[in-house]
Design a protein around this motif. Structure first.
Motif, mmCIF file in Angstrom:
data_model
loop_
_atom_site.group_PDB
_atom_site.id
_atom_site.type_symbol
_atom_site.label_atom_id
_atom_site.label_comp_id
_atom_site.label_asym_id
_atom_site.label_seq_id
_atom_site.Cartn_x
_atom_site.Cartn_y
_atom_site.Cartn_z
ATOM 1 N N VAL A 87 4.837 -5.166 3.725
ATOM 2 C CA VAL A 87 4.674 -6.173 4.510
ATOM 3 C C VAL A 87 3.877 -6.718 4.894
ATOM 4 N N PHE A 88 2.397 -7.686 4.321
ATOM 5 C CA PHE A 88 1.277 -8.308 4.504
ATOM 6 C C PHE A 88 1.382 -9.547 4.694
ATOM 7 N N PHE A 89 1.158 -10.161 6.287
ATOM 8 C CA PHE A 89 0.716 -11.687 6.230
ATOM 9 C C PHE A 89 -0.799 -11.798 6.761
ATOM 10 N N GLY A 90 -1.350 -12.538 4.990
ATOM 11 C CA GLY A 90 -2.706 -12.239 5.531
ATOM 12 C C GLY A 90 -2.672 -14.101 5.374
ATOM 13 N N GLY A 91 -4.020 -14.133 5.717
ATOM 14 C CA GLY A 91 -4.484 -15.742 5.577
ATOM 15 C C GLY A 91 -6.172 -16.409 5.369
ATOM 16 N N LEU A 115 14.363 -3.339 3.455
ATOM 17 C CA LEU A 115 13.034 -2.303 3.815
ATOM 18 C C LEU A 115 13.141 -1.767 4.204
ATOM 19 N N ALA A 116 12.432 -0.995 4.000
ATOM 20 C CA ALA A 116 12.315 0.573 3.720
ATOM 21 C C ALA A 116 12.308 0.928 4.779
ATOM 22 N N PRO A 117 12.944 2.112 5.564
ATOM 23 C CA PRO A 117 12.962 2.547 6.559
ATOM 24 C C PRO A 117 11.593 2.655 7.291
ATOM 25 N N ASP A 118 10.730 3.331 7.015
ATOM 26 C CA ASP A 118 9.546 3.193 7.715
ATOM 27 C C ASP A 118 8.562 2.478 6.956
ATOM 28 N N ALA A 119 8.864 0.980 6.557
ATOM 29 C CA ALA A 119 8.585 -0.153 6.394
ATOM 30 C C ALA A 119 7.472 -0.317 7.407
ATOM 31 N N GLU A 120 5.943 -0.766 6.212
ATOM 32 C CA GLU A 120 4.591 -0.714 7.659
ATOM 33 C C GLU A 120 4.536 -2.778 7.432
ATOM 34 N N VAL A 121 4.159 -3.393 8.336
ATOM 35 C CA VAL A 121 4.548 -4.630 8.493
ATOM 36 C C VAL A 121 3.379 -4.857 9.508
ATOM 37 N N SER A 122 2.533 -5.311 8.425
ATOM 38 C CA SER A 122 0.979 -6.140 9.226
ATOM 39 C C SER A 122 0.985 -7.696 9.260
ATOM 40 N N VAL A 123 0.502 -7.843 9.761
ATOM 41 C CA VAL A 123 -0.312 -9.338 10.177
ATOM 42 C C VAL A 123 -1.723 -9.605 11.561
#
Length: 401
Positions: A87-91, A115-123
């Protein structure tokens, strides 16, 4: 801001023209289109407060929630929903919204897709748009990674880019992110008007000294319609110099390599396995759904894009309609060409088997010209050398004669 591409009209119900289930990794992009000021070089789909025309930051999480519900219903028709790997929060500047709003949007993704157990969530964050408390709140809510828009450590370079943060704040926010347990990336831009090679080296050294997990370094591109383009046209600023930018790229690769970073995509370096998995998914042509005004998506060989303005985006969702403006269904040849364009930029490389006979005949010459790695080619993959990364477009032209 750049225009959206043309394409066939997208249906108002959001359905995809796919008759079977799709598989493979799935990612989510969440576009937050708000900025406090517009940087002179920026061509992204972003809006300052006086450009919103009725849309509000406060109502934005609800707007995105409506699109998430529509997406889940559309994908459910094709088979079991895939959990989001990234998941990626961009702008824009996502951290102009309160951390709680971002976490509400993340909860919407989690509830709809999982969400996958090892999900990458970036902001993404500007150094002056977040504090220690906000970073700790993001981490507690499931965010795993933050990407700071550092751009430069040199005040006059930041001024040329219309960046407003104090460069001395960057080490502070990196430290706060570390204390919160977040992975850290810093983004740099090189080739700004008035930036010297010494200025650039100063920024590289400052970035390395903070010991982030990941560093991105992008050459400044002057986009038509931006304030920077107008100032260069008037002679107020100098245009980027190609030779200087090439020297800056070589300096980046040498400095980052010496500090333990390894390149994995032309503009990206990481320590160990700390690559940006979401961005790498784009280069590998994987599936993602982009939420928000102007966001682009790609699922099962269908690519589409949303209406650009936040008010138009909100109006469509309030009417129960998809915000998608147009789309294109990629045929096999288009998908093959795009694989060549994308995978020839990454360290994993492009399978030579993806090339047509004319392209395969170019491989020996590309090795001789020191543009691709000979050992990798013997193993069946096209992997660019440092020289090949500098001339990536030329490499692609020879692979797609």
């Amino acid at each position: 801001m750049g225009r959206l591409p043309e394409g066939e009209a997208a249906p108002t119900d959001g359905r995809l023209p796919l008759g079977t289930a799709v598989d493979g990794p799935f990612g989510v992009y969440l576009h937050v289109p708000f900025c406090s000021v517009r940087c002179g070089y920026c061509d992204f789909n972003t809006y300052t407060a006086d450009e919103l025309r009725g849309a509000t930051r406060a109502g934005y999480p609800d707007d995105v929630a409506a699109e998430i519900a529509l997406a889940a219903a559309s994908l459910a028709e094709l088979g079991p929903l895939r959990p989001a790997q990234t998941v990626f929060f961009g702008g824009g500047t996502p951290t102009l919204l309160p951390a709680g709003d971002l976490l509400t949007m993340l909860a919407g993704v989690r509830d709809a897709f999982g969400l996958a157990p090892d999900a990458e969530v970036s902001v993404e964050a500007n150094p002056d748009s977040i504090d220690a408390g906000g970073l700790a709140q993001l981490r507690a809510g499931g965010v795993t990674r933050v990407s700071f828009g550092m751009q430069s450590a040199v005040p006059h370079v930041l001024a040329a880019l219309d960046r407003t943060h104090d460069p001395e704040r960057v080490p502070l926010v990196v430290g706060w992110a570390r204390d919160a347990g977040l992975e850290v990336s810093v983004d740099l831009i090189y080739g700004a008007p008035g930036e010297s090679l010494d200025d650039w080296q100063r920024s590289l050294d400052a970035a390395v000294a903070m010991e982030p997990d990941h560093i991105s370094a992008y050459a400044l591109i002057v986009e038509d319609g931006t304030a920077l383009a107008r100032r260069i046209r008037k002679g107020e600023l100098t245009a980027p110099d190609d030779d200087l930018q090439a020297a800056m790229y070589e300096a980046a690769d040498a400095t980052l390599g010496a500090a333990g970073f390894e390149w994995y995509e032309v503009s990206n370096w990481a320590r160990g396995d700390r690559v940006a998995r979401h961005n790498l998914a784009y280069w590998r042509g994987q599936d993602w759904w982009g939420f928000g005004p102007g966001a682009h998506s790609h699922v099962g060989g269908v690519r589409w894009w949303n209406v650009k303005h936040p008010a138009a985006y909100r109006d469509r969702l309030l009417a129960g309609a998809s915000p998608a403006l147009a789309r294109e269904v990629l045929d096999d040849e288009t998908r093959r060409v795009e694989r060549v364009l994308l995978e020839s930029r990454i360290v994993d490389g492009l399978p030579i088997s993806m090339l047509e006979p004319e392209g395969r005949r170019e491989v020996a010459g590309l090795i001789a010209d020191e543009l691709i790695d000979g050992g990798a080619a013997l193993a069946g993959r096209v992997v660019p050398t440092l020289r090949g990364r500098l001339l990536a477009d030329a490499v692609v032209r020879r692979l797609l004669p």
